[in-house]
Scaffold this motif. Structure first.
Motif, short mmCIF file in Angstrom:
data_model
loop_
_atom_site.label_atom_id
_atom_site.label_comp_id
_atom_site.label_asym_id
_atom_site.label_seq_id
_atom_site.Cartn_x
_atom_site.Cartn_y
_atom_site.Cartn_z
N ASN B 316 28.70 35.10 43.87
CA ASN B 316 28.44 35.96 43.46
C ASN B 316 29.89 37.03 44.11
O ASN B 316 30.57 36.24 44.70
CB ASN B 316 28.12 37.73 44.54
CG ASN B 316 27.13 38.33 43.99
OD1 ASN B 316 26.64 37.96 42.78
ND2 ASN B 316 26.14 38.88 44.47
N PRO B 317 31.01 37.04 43.17
CA PRO B 317 31.77 36.21 42.63
C PRO B 317 33.38 37.22 43.54
O PRO B 317 34.06 36.35 44.81
CB PRO B 317 32.87 36.62 41.60
CG PRO B 317 31.73 36.90 40.63
CD PRO B 317 30.78 37.09 41.34
N PHE B 321 34.86 35.42 47.25
CA PHE B 321 36.02 35.50 47.64
C PHE B 321 36.09 36.21 49.20
O PHE B 321 36.97 35.36 49.58
CB PHE B 321 36.46 36.32 46.77
CG PHE B 321 37.93 36.76 46.92
CD1 PHE B 321 39.28 36.42 46.69
CD2 PHE B 321 38.44 38.19 47.20
CE1 PHE B 321 40.45 36.30 46.27
CE2 PHE B 321 40.07 38.41 47.47
CZ PHE B 321 40.52 37.55 46.81
N ILE B 382 35.44 49.71 40.57
CA ILE B 382 33.93 49.36 41.08
C ILE B 382 33.98 48.20 42.10
O ILE B 382 35.41 47.14 41.82
CB ILE B 382 33.31 48.65 39.54
CG1 ILE B 382 33.74 48.36 38.94
CG2 ILE B 382 32.30 49.48 39.18
CD1 ILE B 382 33.58 47.00 37.80
N GLU B 384 31.11 46.06 43.83
CA GLU B 384 29.48 45.49 44.05
C GLU B 384 30.11 43.79 44.50
O GLU B 384 31.07 43.36 43.79
CB GLU B 384 29.10 45.55 42.24
CG GLU B 384 28.75 46.99 42.03
CD GLU B 384 27.79 48.14 43.62
OE1 GLU B 384 27.04 47.96 44.23
OE2 GLU B 384 27.90 49.13 43.19
N SER B 386 29.07 41.47 43.35
CA SER B 386 29.13 40.41 42.33
C SER B 386 30.00 40.81 41.21
O SER B 386 30.45 40.23 39.61
CB SER B 386 27.62 41.24 41.60
OG SER B 386 27.66 42.94 40.62
N VAL B 387 31.20 41.67 41.40
CA VAL B 387 32.47 41.97 40.82
C VAL B 387 32.94 41.23 40.44
O VAL B 387 33.84 40.93 41.99
CB VAL B 387 32.36 43.41 40.29
CG1 VAL B 387 33.69 43.94 39.66
CG2 VAL B 387 31.52 44.48 39.74
N MET B 388 33.14 40.67 39.59
CA MET B 388 34.38 39.55 39.42
C MET B 388 36.09 40.62 39.07
O MET B 388 36.69 40.15 39.79
CB MET B 388 34.40 38.43 38.68
CG MET B 388 35.46 37.26 37.69
SD MET B 388 36.07 37.86 36.47
CE MET B 388 35.09 37.82 35.01
N VAL B 389 35.52 41.16 38.21
CA VAL B 389 37.29 41.67 37.54
C VAL B 389 38.16 42.21 38.37
O VAL B 389 39.93 42.37 38.00
CB VAL B 389 36.36 42.71 36.36
CG1 VAL B 389 36.60 44.12 36.73
CG2 VAL B 389 38.06 42.70 35.21
N ILE B 391 39.19 41.43 41.22
CA ILE B 391 39.63 40.43 42.19
C ILE B 391 40.66 40.89 41.99
O ILE B 391 41.66 40.87 43.01
CB ILE B 391 39.40 39.34 42.24
CG1 ILE B 391 37.53 38.84 42.79
CG2 ILE B 391 39.42 38.17 43.09
CD1 ILE B 391 36.40 38.19 42.77
#
Lengths: 422, 422
Positions: B316-317, B321, B382, B384, B386-389, B391
């Motif tokens: 998961n991004p 990270f 957001i 989660e 799994s959320v990438m955006v 970061i």
């Protein structure tokens, strides 16, 4: 030098920092653009806006290892009344199920895999029981699950066309993650602005030369080169210039032709040997200013020739450092269209009395301490413009407005952040 | 997989973050040392302590363009009673006067030049008058000057032998200024730790491949490479591994031989295809931990083989990270003997209610806002794992301790700074 020249030298018009920054901004032009590999793009500056070419996630994604189910099937289940569903498919990551989940069925699914049609929730692996019966695999559930649980909907993070990265943004890990996600394997970035650097002064020794009485080693050139790198540019260290106006003029003009901007240190005060001061007053360049209402660095000078900027910074290391951060750095950032070319500013609490009396705004090197949610600015112990050793410990510049007496500890002051990598 | 294996998979022992960091610290060894040019040293880490080989300044330095005088000569002067001194020498920067200033004499001197013997103050050029009389140059003073005025004493900044730079320090503009000043034109630095990176998972597409249903592009590898650079290491991107345990084992072992550490993403949760989880439980490596009491990234795993560290981060991004910043970054920093290998922590004020209930400590991505001297931590909308955006917009991780209910706005929380360049 005659008296009128000397008068001219002494009576420079002092600009406020913000006015000088605005003046320079008129001459900043976006640089050239190049296409580089994504893996080479860390620390570079985007040369185009990026928007999402598709929603993200692009499919309904499982957030768990477990079983994709219809939540309606689980409404009545409990530890004493388990619901058993037939496992009709298995969906590893990267695969797509060609079956639909209908009432009474489920699919084994992995974290990150596409949730099959018909399913609206994923039950985590840890809470189910499994058994086989009559050649069929069954999964048993003990608790109801709500619609949507552990399923990331399409477009949760981004809808198609959403703006995601702005032109001029510095590319760091988060930006790279976005670019890779959308397949941007080659990135349009600004070429690093090419900045020529030299020092002036007959007192300067090369850094590898033995010491001589009365001389000092050329440290500003290397310090400025490091500041250029941090600002996003590429430094080119040119040979130091002795105190010879003609030689300096030739070198500066040649450098202004070859590079995007030129930065010098030294030769800008009022002495007889201050060749950069003389140079910017000559007909060959247009002087923008030769005095700033600040300390250190009041002699900080800028000029323009053929649309290119020449920054003549003080030879005092502390003043040179500050002059760079306030004027040269934003110019380099501007050539890459950074939306925030100036150093970030915060309001902080002055940690100690600052006793110096200032006619001009003072940019005091200091550290930042955060205690219980409050930001304190701690001035460096010695802060003369000539002082070199405190530069390395500086996390901020503390902005002390003109003051006729001590600025007491506890005063709210503006600080300019130095350590953020943009 | 049999039931006992599965039990083993599910019931991992969760370590606290600090305990896991301490565990890893046992395996961090300083890397090799190399000698590089000073101008190539920006962003590198010093491999030796540096102390001052001579006092700095090394000579009594003039802080002004003006006249070096004996202050005693000026005691009685005023606008109505000027004192006139004979100018017996001129001292440009880099030169040394061979004359001594005795009562009734002065020397013209430039900023940065060595103050002649006998003089104890420098009167600035702007406040004097000059005239010639009988072939002698005279300078006229209107105001007394105090002993020591505008003269920087020897050793003001540093005495000979003073410790100035510590082994493990990151080299930035201030450090370069110090090194150049003392003639350190070649610098001993740690070689950049060489970090191998690969992702696992059959769902991964190359970043330049067209999209396929159910698949995603390999973004973590590139994100982690960027994080490695920022941490001071050199990333080596290896080919992604499909979900094949034997292939992964071979690749990991080969990489552990060739590189200083290996970082993988994906394959560490509890699913059947989670090969990194299986790999670290095998006999070939010593597992350090495979569960951390934190979110995101509870599955963050580490192992050691032949004294080298293998980090298996979540796929998961967001979790990948965070796992990198908390565990891999300090390891890279440790290989360069950084005195502060962990991200800096501050206490901040939570800006909004944080409503998630946590069994584990949560590292929430957020921004920092300073308002009137107070540091506020603003959680991302957001968050989660799994959320990438989000970061890319994160300036800090907000540390929310385990909580059974909402953590209200105004709560003092620990934040971990992400944007400081060490």
């Amino acid at each position: 030098m005659n008296a009128s020249d000397q008068h001219h030298k002494f009576h420079r018009k002092a600009l406020q920092v913000a006015d000088a920054q605005r003046l320079i901004a008129n001459y900043i032009k976006p640089g050239t653009i190049e296409l580089i590999k994504l893996q080479d793009s860390h620390g570079r500056y985007l040369a185009e806006d990026v928007s999402a070419p598709h929603p993200f996630p692009r499919f309904r994604r499982s957030g768990m290892d477990g079983y994709a189910v219809k939540s309606a099937d689980t409404v009545d289940c409990s530890s004493s009344h388990m619901v058993w569903l037939e496992v009709i498919d298995e969906v590893p990551c990267g695969s797509v199920s060609h079956k639909s989940i209908i009432s009474g069925t489920a699919a084994r699914i992995m974290t990150g895999a596409a949730v099959p049609d018909g399913a609206d929730a994923v039950v985590m692996l840890e809470v189910v029981e499994v058994r086989s019966e009559g050649g069929k695999d069954l999964v048993g559930l003990k608790r109801p699950i709500e619609d949507g649980k552990n399923v990331t909907p399409i477009g949760l993070e981004l809808q198609e066309g959403d703006s995601i990265l702005r032109k001029g943004s510095r590319i760091d890990a988060g930006e790279i993650s976005v670019l890779a996600t959308f397949g941007v394997h080659q990135v349009k970035v600004y070429a690093k602005p090419r900045i020529a650097i030299f020092s002036t002064g007959s007192e300067l020794l090369a850094i590898d030369a033995p010491l001589e009485p009365g001389k000092i080693r050329n440290s500003n050139t290397y310090m400025v080169a490091s500041q250029v790198i941090k600002a996003g540019g590429e430094p080119f260290i040119l040979e130091a210039v002795m105190d010879d106006l003609e030689l300096a003029r030739i070198k500066v003009e040649k450098a202004l032709e070859e590079y995007d901007a030129v930065v010098t240190s030294g030769g800008v005060s009022v002495g007889d040997y201050d060749i950069m001061g003389d140079l910017v007053r000559s007909e060959n360049v247009d002087m923008l200013y030769n005095k700033i209402a600040m300390r250190p660095g009041s002699v900080t000078t800028a000029a323009v020739k053929n649309g290119k900027l020449l920054f003549a910074l003080s030879g005092n290391p502390g003043a040179c450092f500050v002059g760079f951060e306030l004027f040269v750095r934003p110019s380099i950032q501007g050539m890459m269209e950074s939306p925030e070319p100036y150093l970030k500013e915060w309001t902080a609490i002055l940690d100690q009395d600052y006793t110096k009396v200032n006619g001009f705004t003072r940019y005091v090197r200091g550290r930042i301490e955060v205690r219980e949610g409050l930001v304190y600015a701690v001035p460096a112990a010695i802060d003369e413009s000539s002082v070199m050793v405190t530069i390395k410990d500086s996390e901020c510049l503390i902005v002390i407005p003109p003051a006729k007496q001590t600025t007491p500890a506890g005063t709210k002051v503006k600080i300019v952040l130095l350590k953020e990598n943009v």
